[in-house]
Design a protein around this motif. Structure first.
Motif, PDB file in Angstrom:
ATOM      1  N   PRO A 172       0.792  -1.221   0.000  1.00  0.00           N
ATOM      2  CA  PRO A 172       0.000   0.000   0.000  1.00  0.00           C
ATOM      3  C   PRO A 172       0.828   1.277   0.000  1.00  0.00           C
ATOM      4  CG  PRO A 172       0.114  -0.849   2.217  1.00  0.00           C
ATOM      5  CD  PRO A 172       0.849  -1.832   1.329  1.00  0.00           C
ATOM      6  N   ALA A 173       2.150   1.159   0.058  1.00  0.00           N
ATOM      7  CA  ALA A 173       2.985   2.364   0.108  1.00  0.00           C
ATOM      8  C   ALA A 173       4.311   2.075  -0.587  1.00  0.00           C
ATOM      9  CB  ALA A 173       3.237   2.767   1.559  1.00  0.00           C
ATOM     10  N   PRO A 174       4.978   3.106  -1.052  1.00  0.00           N
ATOM     11  CA  PRO A 174       6.300   2.900  -1.651  1.00  0.00           C
ATOM     12  C   PRO A 174       7.216   2.137  -0.689  1.00  0.00           C
ATOM     13  CG  PRO A 174       5.581   5.158  -1.979  1.00  0.00           C
ATOM     14  CD  PRO A 174       4.588   4.516  -1.045  1.00  0.00           C
ATOM     15  N   THR A 175       8.102   1.328  -1.288  1.00  0.00           N
ATOM     16  CA  THR A 175       9.004   0.494  -0.504  1.00  0.00           C
ATOM     17  C   THR A 175      10.439   0.835  -0.844  1.00  0.00           C
ATOM     18  OG1 THR A 175       7.393  -1.303  -0.455  1.00  0.00           O
ATOM     19  CG2 THR A 175       9.670  -1.909  -0.063  1.00  0.00           C
ATOM     20  N   ARG A 176      11.285   0.772   0.155  1.00  0.00           N
ATOM     21  CA  ARG A 176      12.721   0.989  -0.026  1.00  0.00           C
ATOM     22  C   ARG A 176      13.437  -0.149   0.692  1.00  0.00           C
ATOM     23  NH1 ARG A 176      16.066   5.803  -0.876  1.00  0.00           N
ATOM     24  NH2 ARG A 176      18.056   5.534   0.192  1.00  0.00           N
ATOM     25  N   ILE A 177      14.318  -0.821  -0.024  1.00  0.00           N
ATOM     26  CA  ILE A 177      15.096  -1.924   0.538  1.00  0.00           C
ATOM     27  C   ILE A 177      16.548  -1.483   0.509  1.00  0.00           C
ATOM     28  CG2 ILE A 177      15.731  -4.349   0.307  1.00  0.00           C
ATOM     29  CD1 ILE A 177      13.088  -4.715  -1.298  1.00  0.00           C
ATOM     30  N   ALA A 234      -2.064  -5.418 -10.325  1.00  0.00           N
ATOM     31  CA  ALA A 234      -2.223  -6.763 -10.888  1.00  0.00           C
ATOM     32  C   ALA A 234      -1.619  -7.812  -9.962  1.00  0.00           C
ATOM     33  CB  ALA A 234      -1.582  -6.830 -12.272  1.00  0.00           C
ATOM     34  N   LEU A 235      -0.484  -7.511  -9.346  1.00  0.00           N
ATOM     35  CA  LEU A 235       0.123  -8.454  -8.405  1.00  0.00           C
ATOM     36  C   LEU A 235      -0.761  -8.653  -7.177  1.00  0.00           C
ATOM     37  CD1 LEU A 235       3.861  -7.353  -8.625  1.00  0.00           C
ATOM     38  CD2 LEU A 235       2.873  -9.522  -9.404  1.00  0.00           C
ATOM     39  N   ASP A 257      -4.763 -12.266  -4.367  1.00  0.00           N
ATOM     40  CA  ASP A 257      -6.045 -12.083  -3.685  1.00  0.00           C
ATOM     41  C   ASP A 257      -5.913 -11.098  -2.516  1.00  0.00           C
ATOM     42  OD1 ASP A 257      -8.770 -12.460  -3.603  1.00  0.00           O
ATOM     43  OD2 ASP A 257      -8.655 -14.178  -2.240  1.00  0.00           O
ATOM     44  N   ARG A 258      -5.101 -10.058  -2.729  1.00  0.00           N
ATOM     45  CA  ARG A 258      -4.869  -9.037  -1.697  1.00  0.00           C
ATOM     46  C   ARG A 258      -5.325  -7.654  -2.141  1.00  0.00           C
ATOM     47  NH1 ARG A 258       1.277 -10.881  -0.732  1.00  0.00           N
ATOM     48  NH2 ARG A 258       0.842 -12.893   0.220  1.00  0.00           N
ATOM     49  N   LEU A 259      -6.059  -7.582  -3.220  1.00  0.00           N
ATOM     50  CA  LEU A 259      -6.471  -6.283  -3.736  1.00  0.00           C
ATOM     51  C   LEU A 259      -7.365  -5.527  -2.760  1.00  0.00           C
ATOM     52  CD1 LEU A 259      -6.123  -4.295  -5.999  1.00  0.00           C
ATOM     53  CD2 LEU A 259      -7.992  -5.419  -7.216  1.00  0.00           C
ATOM     54  N   PRO A 260      -8.372  -6.167  -2.146  1.00  0.00           N
ATOM     55  CA  PRO A 260      -9.197  -5.415  -1.194  1.00  0.00           C
ATOM     56  C   PRO A 260      -8.381  -4.840  -0.028  1.00  0.00           C
ATOM     57  CG  PRO A 260     -10.303  -7.437  -1.814  1.00  0.00           C
ATOM     58  CD  PRO A 260      -8.909  -7.513  -2.382  1.00  0.00           C
ATOM     59  N   VAL A 299      -6.331  -1.839  -1.333  1.00  0.00           N
ATOM     60  CA  VAL A 299      -7.166  -0.650  -1.522  1.00  0.00           C
ATOM     61  C   VAL A 299      -7.502  -0.032  -0.178  1.00  0.00           C
ATOM     62  CG1 VAL A 299      -9.434   0.173  -2.289  1.00  0.00           C
ATOM     63  CG2 VAL A 299      -8.097  -1.360  -3.746  1.00  0.00           C
ATOM     64  N   GLU A 300      -7.864  -0.861   0.793  1.00  0.00           N
ATOM     65  CA  GLU A 300      -8.203  -0.342   2.118  1.00  0.00           C
ATOM     66  C   GLU A 300      -7.004   0.351   2.763  1.00  0.00           C
ATOM     67  OE1 GLU A 300     -10.000  -1.787   6.417  1.00  0.00           O
ATOM     68  OE2 GLU A 300     -10.017  -3.160   4.721  1.00  0.00           O
ATOM     69  N   ALA A 301      -5.832  -0.259   2.657  1.00  0.00           N
ATOM     70  CA  ALA A 301      -4.637   0.347   3.234  1.00  0.00           C
ATOM     71  C   ALA A 301      -4.300   1.656   2.537  1.00  0.00           C
ATOM     72  CB  ALA A 301      -3.467  -0.623   3.149  1.00  0.00           C
ATOM     73  N   PHE A 302      -4.502   1.694   1.239  1.00  0.00           N
ATOM     74  CA  PHE A 302      -4.168   2.872   0.452  1.00  0.00           C
ATOM     75  C   PHE A 302      -5.163   4.018   0.695  1.00  0.00           C
ATOM     76  CE2 PHE A 302      -4.216   5.267  -3.607  1.00  0.00           C
ATOM     77  CZ  PHE A 302      -2.916   5.721  -3.584  1.00  0.00           C
ATOM     78  N   THR A 303      -6.449   3.693   0.729  1.00  0.00           N
ATOM     79  CA  THR A 303      -7.478   4.741   0.791  1.00  0.00           C
ATOM     80  C   THR A 303      -8.074   4.928   2.179  1.00  0.00           C
ATOM     81  OG1 THR A 303      -9.304   3.217   0.308  1.00  0.00           O
ATOM     82  CG2 THR A 303      -8.181   4.258  -1.575  1.00  0.00           C
ATOM     83  N   GLY A 304      -7.872   3.940   3.047  1.00  0.00           N
ATOM     84  CA  GLY A 304      -8.521   3.992   4.349  1.00  0.00           C
ATOM     85  C   GLY A 304      -9.972   3.544   4.273  1.00  0.00           C
TER      86      GLY A 304
END
Length: 153
Positions: free
Chosen positions: A46-51, A130-131, A136-139, A142-147
Motif C-alpha cells: 500500500p505504500a512505496p518500498t525501499r530496501i 495486478a500483483l 487475492d490481496r487487492l481489497p 485498496v483499504e490500506a491505500f485509501t482507508g
C-alpha cells in the motif's frame, strides 16, 4: 600471467537477474546486489518500498512470495543510456500464484545502476495492482491505500 576478468556489464547482470527469477533461484539473487544497494519500489502497495543493503535484499527474496510463484519473463528490451553504469529494462512477467491458482501478466520497468558487476541501485516499476489481485490481496491493498474498503456488488 592471467588477467582478472572484467566485472559483468549492466545488461549481463540484468540477464542473470531475470534468469534467476524465471528459475525460482531466489536465494542466489541477492548475490547480484552490492552490499550497500538501495532498491526503490515507488508504486508498491500500500505504500512505496525501499530496501537497503544486500542482507535486506536476501531477506526480501527468502521471505517474500517467491515460494508461491512461478514466473516467466518475456518481451525483454534493454535500453543503454549515456551513463555506462545505467540501463533501463522493459519486460513482462507471466506468472501463476500457487496458493490462489491465479495467473497474471505484469508489465515492468527497472532502472538499474551496476558498478563493478553488482547492482548498486534499482528503481522497480511493476504493476502492483495486478500483483495484489493475483495474490487475492487487492481489497486489503485498496483499504490500506485509501482507508476505505473495496465494495463489491
Amino acid at each position: 600471467m592471467s588477467e582478472t576478468p572484467a566485472p559483468a556489464a549492466p545488461r549481463e547482470v540484468f540477464e542473470r537477474l531475470i534468469a534467476g527469477i524465471s528459475a525460482r533461484a531466489w536465494h542466489g539473487l541477492a548475490d547480484l546486489y552490492a552490499e550497500d544497494v538501495v532498491i526503490e519500489i515507488p508504486f508498491a502497495l500500500p505504500a512505496p518500498t525501499r530496501i537497503e543493503g544486500r542482507d535486506a535484499v536476501r531477506a526480501h527474496f527468502d521471505n517474500g512470495p517467491g515460494a508461491d510463484l512461478t514466473i516467466q519473463v518475456r518481451d525483454v528490451v534493454v535500453y543503454e543510456t549515456t551513463d555506462p553504469e545505467v540501463i533501463v529494462a522493459e519486460f513482462v512477467y507471466d506468472g501463476r500464484v500457487a496458493s490462489t491458482g491465479r495467473e497474471f501478466t505484469v508489465p515492468n520497468i527497472q532502472v538499474l545502476r551496476v558498478r563493478d558487476g553488482r547492482i548498486v541501485a534499482s528503481r522497480d516499476y511493476h504493476h502492483h495492482v495486478a500483483l495484489a489481485d493475483a495474490f487475492d490481496r487487492l481489497p486489503q491493498a485498496v483499504e490500506a491505500f485509501t482507508g476505505q474498503g473495496l465494495h463489491k456488488p
